[in-house]
Scaffold this active site. Sequence first.
Site, short mmCIF file in Angstrom:
data_model
loop_
_atom_site.label_atom_id
_atom_site.label_comp_id
_atom_site.label_asym_id
_atom_site.label_seq_id
_atom_site.Cartn_x
_atom_site.Cartn_y
_atom_site.Cartn_z
CE LYS A 193 7.50 6.94 11.02
NZ LYS A 193 8.14 5.81 11.50
CE LYS B 15 9.37 -0.16 15.41
NZ LYS B 15 8.64 0.23 14.26
CE LYS C 191 13.58 1.99 8.68
NZ LYS C 191 13.16 1.62 7.39
P1 TYM Z 1 8.80 0.67 7.30
O1 TYM Z 1 9.54 1.05 6.07
O2 TYM Z 1 9.02 1.44 8.54
O3 TYM Z 1 9.08 -0.84 7.63
C1 TYM Z 1 9.05 -1.82 6.60
C2 TYM Z 1 8.48 -3.12 7.14
O4 TYM Z 1 9.29 -3.65 8.18
C3 TYM Z 1 8.47 -4.01 9.29
N1 TYM Z 1 9.26 -3.90 10.53
C4 TYM Z 1 9.32 -4.86 11.46
N2 TYM Z 1 8.76 -6.07 11.53
C5 TYM Z 1 9.04 -6.83 12.61
N3 TYM Z 1 9.86 -6.44 13.61
C6 TYM Z 1 10.44 -5.22 13.59
N4 TYM Z 1 11.26 -4.85 14.57
C7 TYM Z 1 10.19 -4.37 12.47
N5 TYM Z 1 10.60 -3.13 12.13
C8 TYM Z 1 10.02 -2.86 10.94
C9 TYM Z 1 7.32 -3.01 9.23
O5 TYM Z 1 6.21 -3.48 9.96
C10 TYM Z 1 7.07 -2.96 7.75
O6 TYM Z 1 6.26 -4.03 7.34
N6 TYM Z 1 4.33 2.62 6.27
C11 TYM Z 1 5.23 1.52 6.02
C12 TYM Z 1 5.61 1.36 4.57
C13 TYM Z 1 4.42 1.34 3.65
C14 TYM Z 1 3.61 0.23 3.38
C15 TYM Z 1 2.63 0.69 2.47
C16 TYM Z 1 3.62 -1.09 3.81
C17 TYM Z 1 3.96 2.40 2.94
N7 TYM Z 1 2.86 2.00 2.21
C18 TYM Z 1 1.62 -0.15 1.99
C19 TYM Z 1 2.62 -1.94 3.34
C20 TYM Z 1 1.63 -1.46 2.44
C21 TYM Z 1 6.50 1.75 6.83
O7 TYM Z 1 6.81 2.84 7.19
O8 TYM Z 1 7.24 0.62 7.00
#
Ligand code: TYM
Length: 337
Positions: free
Chosen positions: A116, A204, A207
Amino acid sequence: MKTILTGLRSNSMLTIGNYLGALLPMVRLAEKHSKDNHFNLFVPDLHSIISDVDGGDLQANILRNIKFYLAAGLPLNENVHIYRQSHVPAHSELCWILNCTATMGELNRMTQYKEKGEGKASVNVGIFDYPVLMAGDILLYSATYIPVGEDQFQHIELARNLAERFNNRFGETFVVPATTREQVEFMGMSDGIRIRDLMNPEKKMSKSTAAENSKIMLDDAPAKAAKKIMSATTDSIGKIKFDMWNQPGISNLLQIEALVTDTPLQDVISTWTGETRYGELKKKVAASVSGMLEEFQARLAEISDAEVYELLEKGEKYANEVAAKKLLDAQRAVGLR
Ligand code: TYM
């Protein structure tokens, strides 16, 4: 009762990577286990403000993310709790306490932070500290299982380390989440989920990738999504094999097919291994994905804002009660109370 917890940031429209990596597994686990476990699904809106919010309308995005949980088929019962992180002040407070046990060195090693921050002249402290806030999100509710995509595994490891360190230093306070291996087993998988970029399957699906054909968004018209699958990059080997290293494009399609149709990956692999017609596989996956989007979007259109606010009121009451108790335990442990 154990707690299973996940969060989806609400900065922009989600991809099928988010959907297949975290949202759908969580919903399927809730279908199986929510009679005797707590299921916490929340929107980490404090995590959202570390970067720009598409369209500038965070409130609208938060509401939309919660509707996504419902449209994915989340069963609604008394053990399923939906809330917004910023509506539970204990998250920020525990984050500060945990900050005083986390080290710069371990946060510097976080891949997501490096990605990031890459190429930016200046990086805000929120981006650096976001894994600690995430650890707090997990530890406040004594969550054991956290269904997330593979890109978040390093953060789960950090949450485990911070919990163990805190318990050793200040006395038994937090439940230590399961190891990533145990997390994967609980999800019924052999590996973490990483949906790949359709054009560059070594990476991967994200978005933030500019190329439209690289990603399928949850609001893509089903026919448009099908087209993107049909034009996905494969390879010149000419024989289907699940091999993420040498045939990442084909392997990605097999993975997507397994998750969308809720079929064990091994079964999908057995069906297709040795086939030479990549076009046939693409057609099948395109039909599965467009069918899934059609159903999802139809359900989404039927969910009202009023329904969401009602769930939030209930969920946030529960979350505040549980989180305040755990925060007090932590405050007592370090001597603040
Ligand atoms: P975030 O919002 O970036 O992504 C949300 C979820 O989507 C999954 N993900 C993917 N899984 C498989 N293949 C992909 N290409 C892919 N892109 C995204 C991410 O692994 C995630 O599970 N920090 C976290 C949000 C968060 C969180 C938490 C999650 C904040 N607190 C506590 C679990 C528990 C995040 O930025 O995910």
